[in-house]
Design an enzyme around this catalytic site. Structure first.
Site, PDB file in Angstrom:
ATOM      1  CG  ASP A 138     -18.806  34.748 -27.960  1.00  0.00           C
ATOM      2  OD1 ASP A 138     -17.905  34.607 -28.876  1.00  0.00           O
ATOM      3  OD2 ASP A 138     -20.144  34.384 -28.395  1.00  0.00           O
ATOM      4  NE  ARG A 188     -14.688  37.339 -31.894  1.00  0.00           N
ATOM      5  CZ  ARG A 188     -15.457  36.331 -31.410  1.00  0.00           C
ATOM      6  NH1 ARG A 188     -15.415  35.060 -31.703  1.00  0.00           N
ATOM      7  NH2 ARG A 188     -16.355  36.364 -30.538  1.00  0.00           N
TER       8      ARG A 188
HETATM    9  P1  FDA Z   1     -20.261  48.995 -37.607  1.00  0.00           P
HETATM   10  O1  FDA Z   1     -21.180  48.958 -36.524  1.00  0.00           O
HETATM   11  O2  FDA Z   1     -19.558  50.254 -37.723  1.00  0.00           O
HETATM   12  O3  FDA Z   1     -20.801  48.651 -38.769  1.00  0.00           O
HETATM   13  C1  FDA Z   1     -20.190  48.596 -40.150  1.00  0.00           C
HETATM   14  C2  FDA Z   1     -21.120  48.513 -41.237  1.00  0.00           C
HETATM   15  O4  FDA Z   1     -21.435  47.063 -41.209  1.00  0.00           O
HETATM   16  C3  FDA Z   1     -22.353  49.322 -40.902  1.00  0.00           C
HETATM   17  O5  FDA Z   1     -22.516  50.600 -41.630  1.00  0.00           O
HETATM   18  C4  FDA Z   1     -23.424  48.293 -41.793  1.00  0.00           C
HETATM   19  O6  FDA Z   1     -23.541  48.619 -43.025  1.00  0.00           O
HETATM   20  C5  FDA Z   1     -23.008  46.852 -41.717  1.00  0.00           C
HETATM   21  N1  FDA Z   1     -23.437  46.285 -40.422  1.00  0.00           N
HETATM   22  C6  FDA Z   1     -23.128  46.390 -39.062  1.00  0.00           C
HETATM   23  N2  FDA Z   1     -23.859  45.602 -38.203  1.00  0.00           N
HETATM   24  C7  FDA Z   1     -24.955  45.184 -38.967  1.00  0.00           C
HETATM   25  C8  FDA Z   1     -26.073  44.492 -38.550  1.00  0.00           C
HETATM   26  N3  FDA Z   1     -26.564  43.962 -37.439  1.00  0.00           N
HETATM   27  N4  FDA Z   1     -27.047  44.394 -39.731  1.00  0.00           N
HETATM   28  C9  FDA Z   1     -26.692  44.899 -40.975  1.00  0.00           C
HETATM   29  N5  FDA Z   1     -25.760  45.531 -41.268  1.00  0.00           N
HETATM   30  C10 FDA Z   1     -24.577  45.796 -40.435  1.00  0.00           C
HETATM   31  N6  FDA Z   1     -19.572  41.684 -29.701  1.00  0.00           N
HETATM   32  C11 FDA Z   1     -19.600  41.547 -28.405  1.00  0.00           C
HETATM   33  O7  FDA Z   1     -19.429  42.603 -27.470  1.00  0.00           O
HETATM   34  N7  FDA Z   1     -19.159  40.344 -27.907  1.00  0.00           N
HETATM   35  C12 FDA Z   1     -18.472  39.364 -28.622  1.00  0.00           C
HETATM   36  O8  FDA Z   1     -18.039  38.283 -28.412  1.00  0.00           O
HETATM   37  C13 FDA Z   1     -18.760  39.518 -30.320  1.00  0.00           C
HETATM   38  N8  FDA Z   1     -18.396  38.547 -31.032  1.00  0.00           N
HETATM   39  C14 FDA Z   1     -18.529  38.742 -32.472  1.00  0.00           C
HETATM   40  C15 FDA Z   1     -17.908  38.272 -33.220  1.00  0.00           C
HETATM   41  C16 FDA Z   1     -17.906  38.492 -34.704  1.00  0.00           C
HETATM   42  C17 FDA Z   1     -17.295  37.551 -35.578  1.00  0.00           C
HETATM   43  C18 FDA Z   1     -18.572  39.610 -35.110  1.00  0.00           C
HETATM   44  C19 FDA Z   1     -18.629  40.114 -36.428  1.00  0.00           C
HETATM   45  C20 FDA Z   1     -19.201  40.484 -34.126  1.00  0.00           C
HETATM   46  C21 FDA Z   1     -19.006  40.263 -32.826  1.00  0.00           C
HETATM   47  N9  FDA Z   1     -19.672  40.866 -31.813  1.00  0.00           N
HETATM   48  C22 FDA Z   1     -19.244  41.018 -30.631  1.00  0.00           C
HETATM   49  C23 FDA Z   1     -20.388  42.225 -32.476  1.00  0.00           C
HETATM   50  C24 FDA Z   1     -19.665  43.519 -32.415  1.00  0.00           C
HETATM   51  O9  FDA Z   1     -19.225  43.925 -31.128  1.00  0.00           O
HETATM   52  C25 FDA Z   1     -20.408  44.569 -33.103  1.00  0.00           C
HETATM   53  O10 FDA Z   1     -21.668  44.683 -32.411  1.00  0.00           O
HETATM   54  C26 FDA Z   1     -20.886  44.331 -34.690  1.00  0.00           C
HETATM   55  O11 FDA Z   1     -19.957  43.448 -35.320  1.00  0.00           O
HETATM   56  C27 FDA Z   1     -21.210  45.689 -35.478  1.00  0.00           C
HETATM   57  O12 FDA Z   1     -19.948  46.432 -35.436  1.00  0.00           O
HETATM   58  P2  FDA Z   1     -18.924  46.467 -36.660  1.00  0.00           P
HETATM   59  O13 FDA Z   1     -17.794  46.289 -36.370  1.00  0.00           O
HETATM   60  O14 FDA Z   1     -19.631  45.509 -37.810  1.00  0.00           O
HETATM   61  O15 FDA Z   1     -19.124  47.729 -37.263  1.00  0.00           O
END
Ligand code: FDA
Length: 316
Positions: A138, A188
């Protein structure tokens, strides 16, 4: 604007011991947390993994917790993950693990902790004949980015099978990707979950999204040239992920080369839909007692979640 204030408040709250005590002591918030994790025990996560596997999805398991205080605790985390790898093998699960380096002994302010941390990661990531999975690292707060990259480079150089999370909100990530290119890295890509100053991370979401797209396309092009492993897109932004998958196929990558990773409990219907279409989907399943800071980051990602949590409290 209101959203970004809320995000900042929630991320600041994730460091508050007082708030943690309030949240942890209420059964109702513990119930709200269950939306994002099947339970506190490893067995809960393994059972969820088995159920997901039956629906055609892989899993990535992670024990919650960050910033361990002592080498003994860090050794215990390493030993725990070794037993997780044995459980995964015993169940025949399509599962990998994802670790936080501060859980494995990387100590802020103590660069001498890096050597022992490298050894602990290697103990998990040295390839075993029966295990094809890589260990995911991570990415935590930006004061640790450089050292996390160095640990990744050292584990990689020592033959460990590791992948690294890179954050699209950091201004430095494009340069980091260039730096890792000679290693043919497994990346990732995520947007980034911590509170960072504007000189370090793009403050506007649209800039983060645009950088994610640019970096994702670059990773795909690197993979098509054999300069990177096919990337993993760690995002719930399904439109963006689909656009990147289309770019991957236009670049000649096999439809199953790239993977989409999402968090347990977020956009579950989309996870199942993508898997049913033949996309390689993995769900990151968290477990453990140290869920407070992690839960606050989940709320901050989508402040509407706060209202779901409050509605849950009000509804009993
Ligand atoms: P975005 O925030 O644009 O969300 C897209 C859509 O997804 C939103 O409109 C909503 O509908 C839905 N959504 C997103 N988050 C949601 C929530 N919490 N609850 C409900 N709906 C939600 N970060 C980091 O700093 N270090 C790391 O090591 C990791 N590792 C990691 C692994 C994996 C497998 C994932 C999926 C995420 C991480 N993250 C992370 C977290 C990442 O940085 C980020 O904060 C979240 O994934 C939210 O961003 P999205 O890319 O989903 O897009």
């Amino acid at each position: 604007m209101a959203m970004s204030i809320m995000r900042r408040v929630l991320l600041a709250g994730s460091h508050s011991p007082w708030l943690e005590r309030q949240v942890r002591s209420r059964a109702i918030t513990r119930q709200a947390v269950r939306r994002f994790m099947p339970g506190e025990e490893l067995s809960d996560a393994l059972d969820a993994g088995s159920a997901l596997a039956q629906r055609g999805m892989g899993v990535v398991l992670t024990q919650l917790g960050e910033h361990t205080d002592s080498p003994t605790q860090a050794d215990a985390v390493r030993d725990h993950y070794q037993s997780v790898l044995r459980d995964i093998a015993a169940r025949g699960l399509p599962a990998a693990i994802s670790v936080k380096l501060t859980q494995l002994g990387l100590v802020l302010g103590d660069p001498t902790s890096d050597d022992a941390c490298v050894e602990r990661v290697l103990a998990l990531a040295r390839p075993a004949p029966a295990r094809g999975e890589r260990v995911w690292i991570d990415m935590e707060e930006s004061p640790l980015t450089e050292r996390t990259l160095r640990v990744y480079e050292r584990v990689h150089a020592a033959g460990g099978r590791v992948g690294l999370c890179l954050q699209a909100y950091l201004r430095r990530t494009a340069a980091d990707l260039e730096r890792l290119r000679p290693l043919r890295p497994a990346v990732r890509l995520v947007k980034g979950a911590y509170r960072e100053p504007p000189d370090v991370a793009f403050p506007a979401k649209r800039d983060v999204d645009a950088n994610y797209r640019t970096l994702g396309m670059r990773l795909i092009e690197m993979a098509a040239r054999g300069e990177a492993e096919p990337p993993v897109f760690g995002t719930h932004d399904v439109a963006l992920a689909r656009a990147l998958l289309a770019h991957a196929s236009a670049q000649g990558l096999a439809p199953t080369a790239c993977e989409i990773h999402m968090l347990y409990g977020i956009r579950g219907a989309e996870q199942a839909r993508l898997a049913a279409e033949g996309v390689r989907v993995r769900v990151l399943v968290s477990y453990g007692r140290a869920w407070f800071a992690w839960y606050m980051r989940r709320l901050a990602e989508r402040p509407a979640n706060v209202w779901f949590a409050i509605r849950g409290v009000a509804g009993g």
